[in-house]
Each structure stands twice: as structure tokens, then as C-alpha cells.
Design a protein around this motif. Structure first.
Motif, PDB file in Angstrom:
ATOM      1  N   LEU A 111       0.825  -1.203   0.000  1.00 14.86           N
ATOM      2  CA  LEU A 111       0.000   0.000   0.000  1.00 14.86           C
ATOM      3  C   LEU A 111       0.866   1.263   0.000  1.00 14.86           C
ATOM      4  N   ILE A 112       1.995   1.206   0.700  1.00 10.39           N
ATOM      5  CA  ILE A 112       2.925   2.343   0.686  1.00 10.39           C
ATOM      6  C   ILE A 112       3.448   2.568  -0.726  1.00 10.39           C
ATOM      7  N   ALA A 113       3.822   1.477  -1.397  1.00 10.18           N
ATOM      8  CA  ALA A 113       4.313   1.577  -2.773  1.00 10.18           C
ATOM      9  C   ALA A 113       3.259   2.181  -3.689  1.00 10.18           C
ATOM     10  N   ALA A 114       2.007   1.769  -3.515  1.00 12.10           N
ATOM     11  CA  ALA A 114       0.920   2.296  -4.346  1.00 12.10           C
ATOM     12  C   ALA A 114       0.685   3.777  -4.067  1.00 12.10           C
ATOM     13  N   ALA A 115       0.779   4.175  -2.801  1.00 13.24           N
ATOM     14  CA  ALA A 115       0.533   5.571  -2.426  1.00 13.24           C
ATOM     15  C   ALA A 115       1.625   6.502  -2.941  1.00 13.24           C
ATOM     16  N   THR A 116       2.835   5.983  -3.135  1.00 12.52           N
ATOM     17  CA  THR A 116       3.957   6.835  -3.561  1.00 12.52           C
ATOM     18  C   THR A 116       4.108   6.924  -5.080  1.00 12.52           C
ATOM     19  N   GLU A 117       3.269   6.226  -5.824  1.00 14.48           N
ATOM     20  CA  GLU A 117       3.411   6.201  -7.289  1.00 14.48           C
ATOM     21  C   GLU A 117       3.376   7.587  -7.908  1.00 14.48           C
ATOM     22  N   GLU A 118       2.424   8.426  -7.479  1.00 13.39           N
ATOM     23  CA  GLU A 118       2.239   9.743  -8.084  1.00 13.39           C
ATOM     24  C   GLU A 118       2.924  10.861  -7.302  1.00 13.39           C
ATOM     25  N   MET A 119       3.735  10.501  -6.324  1.00 10.97           N
ATOM     26  CA  MET A 119       4.397  11.532  -5.515  1.00 10.97           C
ATOM     27  C   MET A 119       5.459  12.265  -6.299  1.00 10.97           C
ATOM     28  N   ASP A 120       5.652  13.559  -5.960  1.00 11.48           N
ATOM     29  CA  ASP A 120       6.794  14.292  -6.494  1.00 11.48           C
ATOM     30  C   ASP A 120       8.077  13.660  -5.960  1.00 11.48           C
ATOM     31  N   ASP A 121       9.158  13.860  -6.691  1.00 10.73           N
ATOM     32  CA  ASP A 121      10.423  13.214  -6.337  1.00 10.73           C
ATOM     33  C   ASP A 121      10.878  13.567  -4.919  1.00 10.73           C
TER      34      ASP A 121
ATOM     35  N   GLU B 203      18.480  17.563   2.693  1.00 16.03           N
ATOM     36  CA  GLU B 203      18.619  19.006   2.898  1.00 16.03           C
ATOM     37  C   GLU B 203      19.555  19.637   1.882  1.00 16.03           C
ATOM     38  N   THR B 204      19.581  19.089   0.663  1.00 17.59           N
ATOM     39  CA  THR B 204      20.325  19.688  -0.440  1.00 17.59           C
ATOM     40  C   THR B 204      19.363  19.961  -1.585  1.00 17.59           C
ATOM     41  N   ALA B 205      19.844  20.689  -2.592  1.00 20.75           N
ATOM     42  CA  ALA B 205      19.016  20.976  -3.767  1.00 20.75           C
ATOM     43  C   ALA B 205      18.590  19.689  -4.458  1.00 20.75           C
ATOM     44  N   GLY B 206      19.472  18.688  -4.455  1.00 20.19           N
ATOM     45  CA  GLY B 206      19.146  17.419  -5.095  1.00 20.19           C
ATOM     46  C   GLY B 206      17.963  16.730  -4.448  1.00 20.19           C
ATOM     47  N   ALA B 207      17.861  16.851  -3.113  1.00 27.55           N
ATOM     48  CA  ALA B 207      16.744  16.228  -2.412  1.00 27.55           C
ATOM     49  C   ALA B 207      15.450  16.999  -2.608  1.00 27.55           C
ATOM     50  N   LEU B 208      15.555  18.295  -2.958  1.00 19.54           N
ATOM     51  CA  LEU B 208      14.371  19.127  -3.154  1.00 19.54           C
ATOM     52  C   LEU B 208      13.813  19.065  -4.568  1.00 19.54           C
TER      53      LEU B 208
ATOM     54  N   PHE C 289      17.078   6.923  -7.708  1.00 17.27           N
ATOM     55  CA  PHE C 289      17.614   8.212  -8.155  1.00 17.27           C
ATOM     56  C   PHE C 289      17.408   9.292  -7.099  1.00 17.27           C
ATOM     57  N   VAL C 290      16.180   9.393  -6.563  1.00 22.94           N
ATOM     58  CA  VAL C 290      15.899  10.480  -5.620  1.00 22.94           C
ATOM     59  C   VAL C 290      16.651  10.294  -4.304  1.00 22.94           C
ATOM     60  N   LEU C 291      16.999   9.059  -3.973  1.00 26.51           N
ATOM     61  CA  LEU C 291      17.734   8.807  -2.735  1.00 26.51           C
ATOM     62  C   LEU C 291      19.245   8.928  -2.906  1.00 26.51           C
TER      63      LEU C 291
ATOM     64  N   GLU D 219      19.746  23.405   1.292  1.00 24.87           N
ATOM     65  CA  GLU D 219      18.399  23.918   1.047  1.00 24.87           C
ATOM     66  C   GLU D 219      18.196  25.321   1.619  1.00 24.87           C
ATOM     67  N   SER D 220      18.909  25.670   2.687  1.00 21.65           N
ATOM     68  CA  SER D 220      18.788  27.019   3.245  1.00 21.65           C
ATOM     69  C   SER D 220      19.319  28.057   2.271  1.00 21.65           C
ATOM     70  N   GLU D 221      20.454  27.745   1.622  1.00 24.89           N
ATOM     71  CA  GLU D 221      21.014  28.650   0.622  1.00 24.89           C
ATOM     72  C   GLU D 221      20.090  28.759  -0.589  1.00 24.89           C
ATOM     73  N   VAL D 222      19.472  27.643  -0.971  1.00 23.45           N
ATOM     74  CA  VAL D 222      18.521  27.659  -2.087  1.00 23.45           C
ATOM     75  C   VAL D 222      17.358  28.583  -1.758  1.00 23.45           C
ATOM     76  N   ALA D 223      16.844  28.487  -0.542  1.00 27.14           N
ATOM     77  CA  ALA D 223      15.722  29.328  -0.124  1.00 27.14           C
ATOM     78  C   ALA D 223      16.109  30.805  -0.157  1.00 27.14           C
ATOM     79  N   GLN D 224      17.338  31.111   0.242  1.00 29.32           N
ATOM     80  CA  GLN D 224      17.803  32.498   0.210  1.00 29.32           C
ATOM     81  C   GLN D 224      17.879  33.029  -1.220  1.00 29.32           C
ATOM     82  N   LEU D 225      18.300  32.175  -2.163  1.00 34.41           N
ATOM     83  CA  LEU D 225      18.346  32.585  -3.568  1.00 34.41           C
ATOM     84  C   LEU D 225      16.943  32.867  -4.101  1.00 34.41           C
ATOM     85  N   PHE D 226      16.001  32.006  -3.774  1.00 30.89           N
ATOM     86  CA  PHE D 226      14.615  32.213  -4.208  1.00 30.89           C
ATOM     87  C   PHE D 226      14.067  33.524  -3.651  1.00 30.89           C
ATOM     88  N   GLU D 227      14.373  33.779  -2.374  1.00 34.83           N
ATOM     89  CA  GLU D 227      13.887  35.007  -1.748  1.00 34.83           C
ATOM     90  C   GLU D 227      14.524  36.237  -2.384  1.00 34.83           C
TER      91      GLU D 227
END
Length: 453
Positions: free
Chosen positions: A88-98, A137-142, A130-132, A220-228
Motif C-alpha cells: 500500500l505504501i508503494a501504491a501511495a507513492t506512485e504519483e508523488m513528487d520526487d 537538505e540539499t538541492a538534489g533532495a528538493l 535516483f531520488v535517494l 536547502e537554506s542557501e537555495v531558499a535564500q536565492l529564491f527570496e
């Protein structure tokens, strides 16, 4: 529907579901949940006690479970996933964003993770791997790999026809990314530009070839600062060879900013930023006991210092009355500085170039505050007790503690940061220890020297 009315409507829905659930009207609850957006279902789950939450999750439509899991806080999501079958976990994660998929999979125990991975088809297994592959907490994980790329030598008319054939755009798309044959990022073209420029122009002629890409290893904190700073809606993510890997959208950055704010606030009290409000009593007690134990140790240390002056307190009982004033004032002044510095570090205002200036400024503030409040407390105590020497003693102690509070409030978070220790979590405990010990020692030590015969 206006935002205020929409919020009231959502609250009414949640109230009706809760009422129906408590009345045992499970079929009615299932129908209501089927017509609620995942964000409202998530809010309902987070607002429900543990037992009710278990029942509610069983009534959620399986087609909505994946999106609902994305909206849940980490603590609540982990509790729900722990009760789910791996298939059920596998089925629920099918359409999840990376990025959400990576967060869910990282929270699973190794044995459960392997079972979930085994329940996935080959495509989802490859996506999960791939996502793992990128650190937390890096851009790759986001980032999400759902992007649209185009070549620089085609015309805008060709691009428009290509988009019409696709029929839909990834959510949050405000620009298309231009890459070469090796998938190296060259620049981007805004959708507004695509729609307003002549369709006979080539992508190369209208694209922004100076647009900034985010390195996949950036925090990810630096990424957030760039977006801001740049007011981005989305941004491309590249590897060290400028290969386009994916993109980060503003909705993910909002989550990062919210989590960092919650983390700072909750850490000040020694709580996890994802603490479940309705977690079981024993679980919550265990988490809070750690922090209470640490604070007990600091309190014992302060009491131990005061114990050195037990004879002084016995001879001059008024010192016991006044003894709490100096540490209290130091604690408040230090907390002001500590909070300001932690905030400055979080938003990227503090760096190696301005640290010395900041330390000097906060020390000066501590000294000035020390003079102001030392004079005030000395006047009050001298007039109250008709004892000028006692006034001078508490004035000296007040000055020393406010000075120490300023120094500690600015240096503690900077030192902790260099040691890779979270200043928001540990800074308050250390600061309290410093101000309590310095305040008690300065006051009672000076009193022992000058007031005892």
C-alpha cells in the motif's frame, strides 16, 4: 470564493467530519473525505487524537492517500506509514513528487524500505534509487525531474506546437530550459516571452543565457535564500558539469522556510519541529524529558554555585530576596542577543567578514545596558534598604552579568555553528547556564567580600 469564506468553509467541513466520526457514521465520513482536498484531509488527520487518526486513514480513498501523505508533517506521516502494508505504501507513492518520495522512503526502516521497493515496478524502483542518491537538505533532495527542455536552434513556433502536442505542463512551470545535445544547461525562456515574441524567432535569440542555475549539492537554506533574493518561481538544478538534472519550485521553498522557522521556534523549547500535537502521552513525555533533564543539570549547577555562599545568605537574608534579579536580567538580555544572532545566521546575514563587528556591537550594547540598569537597580535598592554599599554590590553584579550576557549571546551561536551543533537547540541552555552562574557568583561573591564583617 474569498479566502476568508474558503477558510471558514474548510473549518466547517472539518468540524462535520469530526462530529460524524465520533457518532460512528463511518460511511458518511468516507463520502465526505472523498470530496475533500488532500490538504484538508491532512489537516484533519493532524488535528485528531491518535486513535481517531487511525480510523480516519482507513476511510481515506486510496487514490487520495499519496497526495495526503505529501501534505502531512513528518511525525504524523511516519506514524501512519508505520501501520501500512508495504504494498500500500508503494501504491501511495506512485504519483508523488520526487522530493516527497525521497522524504517518505528515508523515513522507513531498512526492512520496510526493501519491502516497499520490492512492491514497486521497475520504473518506480529506478526513480526511488535516483531520488535517494542525493543527500538530505540539499538541492538534489528538493528537486523534481519533471521538466520541459528545448533546443536553442528551433523556432518559437516549433516550441509552441511541441507544447500543444504534450497537452499539459508540469505544475508550477513558468519557464522552459534550454539545453544542448549533451543536456548541458544553456539558459531559459519565460513562458511570457514565448507567447509574446514573434514565432519566427529562434529560441537562441530570445532566451536568457545568463540565468542562474542551482548546484545540486547546495544546501536547502542557501537555495531558499536565492529564491527570496531573486523572487524566483522555479529554478533549474545542475551537476558539476552543468548537466540539467531537474528543477525546484516555489512550493518546495515555502516548505523549507516554514520548517526552518518552526525548527528555530520549537528548538528553543527543546522540541522537535515536527512534534505531533496529538502524539501518545508516553511518547511525548520521553521527548520532553530529555530537555527537562538538561535544564535540571543547569539549575543544579547554579544552585551549587549559590551553595558556596550559604553562610553569607544566612547572615544577610536580604541577599536571598535580591539574588534572583541579576540572573533574570542577564537571561533576558542574553536571549535577545541569542535570538537576533540565530535569526541573522538563518537568513544569511552573518558571515566571516562581519562577525567581529557584530561581536563588538553586542558587547558594547551589553556594557551600555549594564550601566543603565546597574544605576537603576542600585538606586532602588539603596533607597529601599537605606544601604548604599548593598546598592553598589548589586550594581556591579548587574553590570557584569549584562556584559557577560551580551558576550555569550553573540559568541555561543557562532561557536556552536563552527562545531556543527544547532545553535537554536543548544544555545539557550548554555546561555542560561552562563548568566545564572555569572549572576549568582558576581552578586553573592561581591556581597561576601564587601558586606560581611
Amino acid at each position: 470564493m474569498p479566502e476568508a469564506l474558503e477558510q471558514d468553509y474548510s473549518q466547517t467541513q472539518l468540524h462535520e467530519v469530526t462530529k460524524a466520526l465520533s457518532s460512528g457514521m463511518f460511511v458518511h465520513v468516507r463520502r465526505m473525505l472523498a470530496h475533500m482536498p488532500p490538504c484538508d484531509i491532512a489537516l484533519l488527520l493532524e488535528s485528531s487524537p491518535h486513535k481517531s487518526r487511525t480510523v480516519l486513514w482507513q476511510l481515506v480513498d486510496p487514490d487520495l492517500q499519496g497526495e495526503t501523505l505529501e501534505e502531512l508533517s513528518e511525525d504524523v506521516r511516519n506514524g501512519i506509514i508505520a501501520q501500512m502494508d508495504p504494498a500500500l505504501i508503494a501504491a501511495a507513492t506512485e504519483e508523488m513528487d520526487d522530493d516527497d518520495l525521497a522524504e517518505v522512503l528515508r523515513s522507513l526502516p531498512d526492512t520496510v524500505y526493501q519491502e516497499v521497493l520490492g512492491s514497486m515496478d521497475k520504473t518506480d524502483q529506478e526513480r526511488a534509487t535516483f531520488v535517494l542518491s542525493y543527500e538530505e537538505e540539499t538541492a538534489g533532495a528538493l528537486m523534481s525531474t519533471d521538466t520541459i527542455t528545448i533546443r536553442p536552434d528551433v523556432t518559437l513556433d516549433v516550441v509552441l506546437r511541441y507544447l500543444r502536442l504534450k497537452g499539459e505542463l508540469p505544475e508550477g512551470t513558468d519557464e522552459l530550459y534550454v539545453v544542448d545535445k549533451e543536456n548541458k544547461f544553456l539558459g531559459d525562456i519565460q513562458l511570457a516571452t514565448l507567447l509574446t515574441k514573434s514565432p519566427l524567432l529562434t529560441v537562441r535569440e530570445v532566451m536568457d543565457n545568463e540565468s542562474e542555475a542551482i548546484p545540486v549539492s547546495m544546501g536547502e537554506s542557501e537555495v531558499a535564500q536565492l529564491f527570496e533574493r531573486h523572487n524566483w518561481i522555479s529554478a533549474p538544478v545542475v551537476d558539476e558539469d552543468s548537466q540539467l538534472l531537474g528543477r525546484i519550485t516555489i512550493d518546495d521553498i515555502v516548505d523549507v522556510i516554514r520548517e526552518e522557522a518552526e525548527h528555530s521556534m520549537m528548538s528553543m523549547a527543546g522540541l522537535d519541529d515536527e512534534e505531533d500535537t496529538f502524539a501518545p502521552v508516553v511518547k511525548s513525555t520521553k521527548r520532553r524529558s530529555v530537555w527537562l533533564g538538561v535544564n535540571l543539570i543547569t539549575a543544579i549547577l547554579a544552585a551549587f554555585v549559590a551553595g558556596f555562599f550559604e553562610s553569607t545568605l544566612g547572615i544577610l537574608p536580604i541577599l536571598a530576596v535580591l539574588n534572583g534579579i541579576v540572573p533574570s536580567m542577564g537571561g533576558i538580555a542574553g536571549s535577545q542577543t541569542l535570538t537576533l544572532v540565530i535569526r541573522g545566521m538563518a537568513v544569511g546575514h552573518i558571515n566571516d567578514a562581519n562577525q567581529r563587528w557584530l561581536i563588538g556591537k553586542e558587547i558594547a550594547i551589553g556594557m551600555l545596558n549594564g550601566v543603565i540598569w546597574a544605576v537603576l537597580i542600585a538606586s532602588v535598592v539603596a533607597l529601599w534598604q537605606w544601604d548604599f554599599t548593598l546598592g553598589l554590590v548589586i550594581a556591579f553584579a548587574m553590570f557584569m552579568n549584562l556584559f557577560a550576557a551580551g558576550c555569550a549571546g553573540v559568541t555561543i551561536p557562532l561557536i556552536l555553528k563552527k562545531l556543527d551543533i544547532d545553535p537554536a537547540l543548544a544555545g539557550g541552555v548554555i546561555l542560561t547556564t552562563v548568566t545564572d552562574v555569572v549572576g549568582i557568583f558576581a552578586f553573592l561573591g561581591t556581597a561576601t567580600y564587601f558586606l560581611l564583617p
